[in-house]
Design an enzyme around this catalytic site. Structure first.
Site, mmCIF file in Angstrom:
data_model
loop_
_atom_site.group_PDB
_atom_site.id
_atom_site.type_symbol
_atom_site.label_atom_id
_atom_site.label_comp_id
_atom_site.label_asym_id
_atom_site.label_seq_id
_atom_site.Cartn_x
_atom_site.Cartn_y
_atom_site.Cartn_z
ATOM 1 C CG HIS A 186 10.373 10.323 -7.076
ATOM 2 N ND1 HIS A 186 9.870 10.361 -7.965
ATOM 3 C CD2 HIS A 186 10.916 11.779 -6.661
ATOM 4 C CE1 HIS A 186 8.795 11.836 -7.418
ATOM 5 N NE2 HIS A 186 9.665 12.251 -6.347
ATOM 6 C CG ASP A 219 6.831 8.876 -9.148
ATOM 7 O OD1 ASP A 219 8.122 7.837 -8.182
ATOM 8 O OD2 ASP A 219 6.605 9.837 -8.990
ATOM 9 C CB SER A 275 8.756 13.644 -3.640
ATOM 10 O OG SER A 275 8.281 13.849 -4.982
#
Lengths: 496, 485
Positions: A76, A107, A186
């Site tokens: 992402h 992911d 992230s």
């Protein structure tokens, strides 16, 4: 068979290699050199006006070096990318990167620099194992709140299967930690004893829960790296069944399980086009998968750990097999299932790196039903909602591989009476049952043009009728008026 | 002298009862009702009591709204001045039209002056809302009919002639029904009021007349229906396609309910209705009524004729004009796959070892609140909206597992709910009676229950289930384990 054993033993290995002890900061500062800030410029497809190219946005996340010119991050962080730069700690220069592999179902993504020289002397980070509950980990990255690297500490709170929100539909093992993980973290490493034990990837909005961050654990990272080893990412695979736990004594006796104390789950649904479609049927009782006995709650024991039986399939790759034992009508049988992905379940999953497919005719916008389209429109129509929710479980994909919806209308005199059809699902066009977007296009562009296009919708007793003479005149006018650069795009994307 | 006059006039007014008035012609209606608790269908919910007004009409009968009489347990008629009460019963009730006729179980108060019916009120006329204050004095509020229309006052999908009345309304004594009077005659019943918009809905005199006429022949049949869905034909391209003239009227038949009036008479999906009994229908579905002006075509079908009457439809089929005679019929609500309303009827269910099976009704879905269409289990509310899939499979009712009451013999099934039953012990289930029969024949000691979706099949030990049923009565106080009539 070798492959099977290999996978299983690797799983055991991961479990025994659990890291012990308290977390200490590394003595060598070069450790941090491997952790980079990633700046991504993305362009997200526009499903409301699919002829537009989508809005351009910038975002940032974290990544880390895991091998020679190989950086790991979250999918992402670099989704729908047009341009990616990596930034090194204490170095103002952005380094242009390219995406080698992107796996939206878990992911994760793997990047490489166009010119790797800047990182030639940086030692990569190494993967550890699954950390123990109640041990300390550190999350390192470039979260909001400043430009420099941030380090937070937390405790491993929970290890379990969880939904990966990036795709919405995939569930894998994930680890919950109480370290603060914020946007920008992230893709960053979560470390213990100098080794990576996870990739920070999702958390809760502060209004839902606080101090709950999630990381992708090493088994999932490992699987991703192995999958792309052959140069291509093949995605996760699935048995394509739903299992029902066999806890009821009467049900166990009725299914003839007297000899199999505490074992077995029943196939409660077996999906056409799923991996197991030729092997299993509803009512079969699965008792063994790859030699591991399946308990009546669907768990298997690997080494000292009890894990869900789907964990066995999780570790496998496309076209690999699982060996199963099952009971049908009281008789024990065995079989081998070649694994593939169960695509219909992905109708409600987010899609990335896609160009929206559509047909625009006389201001009527037709789009195939998928998550991206569903999220962009109002979906007031009950049939559309029903199909969206039961597409995979009710086997709707068998009769209608693609579900074409009249999603919106660009108002013009030619379509002024049609607003009642908005959001309706196309059943037939000019008498042809519509099963793909291509078929819809072909039906609307026949060699010999009829006087009227008659479009029938599911559950609507009255058809939409378009006078083809008027369509011809109105079509270009509408394209001009609404700045539509292209009136259709039909190509099916590569599965990615 | 002056004081004598006043006394005289007082005496006159109290002894001469010739003129109707709120005090003379109304009664209070006290209604206690108790509906079933569909989640535990062997139980009823808390009873509730409402007060309304009723209009006394010829024959010592009382006319009032039906809504609050649904699932009634006790009804009484109260004298508006003396407060004397008489128990009463329902002579006839029509929930679709929202009308009820009551009669006292003992002789009516002798001083009641019956009201006559007025069926001619229309837009522009002034109506009087007749009420009685709690101290027994009359209250009259005037308001004007702003519009005559076809609409619903209670149940969706059931639309009848009504007056929309504008003006502020006050309600005395918690009244839920107020008689509306024109020139001393009953012109309608006010059944709802929107305090924000200050408009009230009044069931119109002609509907009351239809209701009373239907009762008078001894057998109440109700308002007929055609059993179709229609759509407008304003769309010029659609008109051309249907070969309709550019500026004409007509409504397109988009759905014909199997077995309904229209179906039996040969009306087909795709037909265009151009006229009903000689009244041309416009492209929006309206016709011009001589008194009420533009009214929806529905009035010509539902409100004017009676069951058994013939109607002449002028239709266009594949470009050809023709006349179609339809004989009007009426299907009871219970004939539908999913009952649209369940008043005065117990839900049908069977409890088997803690598994609760029911026939799906809209009343069940309505337990999910006003937003039930979005909040009720989606498969079930979808079946309610589009029952044809199940009707085509030959089902009369949709039998489903509504919930599981945890017991020893349903371990592992606790989380199952809202599953549609396909077969039991190998027998196809088309209604709850089928289920009852199927349960009498277990397979090798087990009940095999098959659902339309995951987990597809479960088994229950037949003997254990019988024992558990006894235990359920004891533990959970379920006094009745089945209700299939």
């Amino acid at each position: 068979m070798f492959v099977t054993l290999f996978r299983l033993s690797s799983l055991c290995l991961l479990i025994v290699s659990q890291v012990h002890g308290e977390e200490e900061s590394p003595k060598d500062d070069s450790f941090y050199e491997a952790i980079v800030r990633i700046e991504n410029t993305s362009q997200k497809a526009n499903y409301s006006n699919p002829w537009n190219n989508g809005s351009i946005r910038r975002g940032s996340g974290t990544g880390f070096l895991i091998g020679k010119n190989r950086f790991l991050t979250n999918a992402h962080v670099v989704s729908d990318s047009r341009l990616v730069y990596l930034k090194k700690r204490n170095d103002p220069k952005p380094y242009k990167a390219k995406i080698l592999h992107i796996a939206h179902d878990c992911d994760l993504a793997l990047l490489a620099l166009e010119d790797p020289s800047a990182f030639e002397k940086v030692p990569p980070l190494y993967l550890g194992g699954i950390p123990k509950l109640d041990t300390t980990v550190r999350a390192i990255g470039y979260p909001v709140g400043g430009d420099r690297m941030s380090i937070t500490r937390g405790v491993v709170s929970r290890i379990e299967f969880n939904t990966y929100t990036h795709s919405r539909v995939d569930s894998h093992l994930s680890i919950q930690v109480d370290a603060a993980i914020n946007p920008g973290n992230s893709g960053g490493p979560v470390v213990q004893n100098g080794k990576v034990v996870g990739v920070a990837f999702q958390g809760y909005n502060g209004s839902v829960a606080q101090n709950t961050g999630y990381m992708i654990p090493v088994p999932v990272i490992d699987r991703f790296l192995k999958d792309v080893g052959d140069g291509e990412y093949d995605q996760y695979v699935d048995l394509g069944i739903s299992e029902f736990n066999l806890l009821n004594p009467a049900q166990r006796r009725a299914l003839g399980l007297q000899k199999y104390e505490g074992l077995g789950v029943m196939v409660g649904a077996a999906y056409k086009a799923g991996s197991a479609e030729d092997t299993l049927q509803v009512g079969d009782v699965l008792i063994e998968i790859d030699g591991l006995p399946i308990a009546s709650d669907g768990f298997v024991t690997i080494g000292a750990d009890r894990v869900n039986m789907s964990e066995v399939v999780e570790r496998k790759f496309r076209d690999e097999t699982v060996q199963i034992k099952f009971i049908r009508e009281g008789k024990e049988q065995s079989g081998e299932i070649k694994l593939r992905r169960f695509d219909p379940a992905y109708i409600s999953g987010n899609n990335y790196e896609v160009t929206p497919r559509y047909i625009l005719l006389a201001g009527l916008l037709f789009q195939p039903l998928d998550r991206n389209m569903y999220a962009a429109h109002k979906n007031r129509n009950l049939h559309q909602r029903y199909i969206y929710n039961y597409y995979s479980t009710d086997g709707i994909y068998e009769e209608r591989p693609e579900v074409v919806v009249l999603t919106s209308i660009l108002p013009d005199e030619v379509n002024t009476h049609f607003s009642m059809f908005e959001d309706n699902v196309v059943d037939k066009i000019n008498g042809v049952t519509i099963k793909t977007l291509q078929q819809a296009y072909d039906s609307l562009h026949p060699e010999e043009m009829p006087d009227f296009h008659v479009i029938e919708f599911i559950g609507s007793g009255r058809p939409l009728v378009l006078e083809t003479d008027r369509v011809e005149k109105a079509h270009q006018r509408i394209l001009d008026k609404y700045n539509v650069t292209r009136d259709h795009y039909l190509e099916k994307p590569e599965k990615g | 002298m002056k004081s004598l006059l006043i006394i005289l006039s007082f005496l006159l007014s109290s002894f001469c009862l010739a003129d109707p008035g709120p005090v003379q012609s109304l009664v209070r209606v006290n209604m206690t009702s108790q509906s079933y608790y569909f989640y535990q269908p062997w139980e009823k919910q808390d009873p509730s009591t409402r007060r309304g007004l009723g209009a006394v009409i010829a024959g010592d009968k009382v006319l009032t709204g039906a809504k609050y009489l649904a699932n009634s347990t006790y009804i009484e008629i109260e004298h508006p001045v003396t407060g004397k009460k008489l128990p009463a019963k329902i002579e006839a009730i029509d929930y679709e039209a929202n009308l009820a006729l009551l009669s006292p179980l003992e002789p009516m108060f002798p001083d009641r002056e019956p009201l006559e019916l007025d069926t001619d009120a229309s837009a522009g006329d002034t109506l009087e809302a007749w009420q009685v204050e709690s101290n027994g004095t009359p209250l009259i509020i005037e308001s004007k009919i702003s519009r005559t229309q076809v609409g619903t006052t209670f149940l969706d999908d059931h639309e009848f002639l009504q007056y929309e009345v504008s003006g502020v309304m006050q309600f005395r004594g918690g009244s839920v029904t107020v008689p509306m009077i024109r020139d001393g005659k009953l012109a309608g019943l006010l059944v709802s009021y929107d305090s924000k918009e200050q408009v009230s809905e009044v069931i119109a005199g002609p509907i009351i007349e239809h209701f009373l006429t239907d009762i008078a022949d001894g057998e109440y049949e109700g308002f007929p229906s055609l059993g179709i869905s229609v759509s407008q034909t304003l769309d010029d391209q659609f008109r051309k396609y249907l070969q309709l003239p550019e500026n004409g009227g007509g409504i397109y038949v988009s759905e014909v309910k199997p077995g309904g009036t229209a179906d039996q008479s040969g009306l087909k999906k795709g037909d265009v209705i151009l006229s009903i009994d000689g009244n041309p229908i416009d492209a929006r579905g309206y016709y011009t009524h001589p008194e009420f002006g533009k009214l929806e075509y529905l009035h010509l079908i539902r409100s004017k004729p009676f069951v058994g009457d013939n109607l002449k439809l002028g239709i266009l089929r594949s470009g050809e004009n023709s006349d179609l005679i339809v004989t009007l019929d009426k299907q009871p609500a219970s004939a539908e796959l999913i009952d649209p309303y369940m008043f005065d009827r117990a839900p049908r269910y069977i409890v088997l070892g803690g598994l609760v099976f029911q026939e799906l009704t809209r009343t069940y879905l309505e337990m999910y609140g006003s937003d039930w269409k979005n909040r009720a289990p989606f498969k079930l509310s979808y079946a309610d909206a589009y029952p044809s899939k199940y009707e085509k499979e030959g089902l009369d009712k949709l039998v489903f597992l509504s919930r599981v009451i945890p017991t020893k013999n349903n371990v592992g099934y606790e989380k199952l709910s809202h599953l549609i039953v396909k077969k039991v012990n190998g027998t196809k289930i088309t209604d709850i009676k089928d289920l009852d029969k199927a349960l009498a024949e277990p397979l090798e000691g087990f009940h095999k229950i098959e659902f339309t979706e995951f987990p597809s099949v479960i088994y229950i030990d037949a003997e254990e289930a019988g024992k558990t049923n006894v235990q359920l009565k004891k533990d959970y106080g379920i006094h009745e384990l089945k209700q299939i009539e």
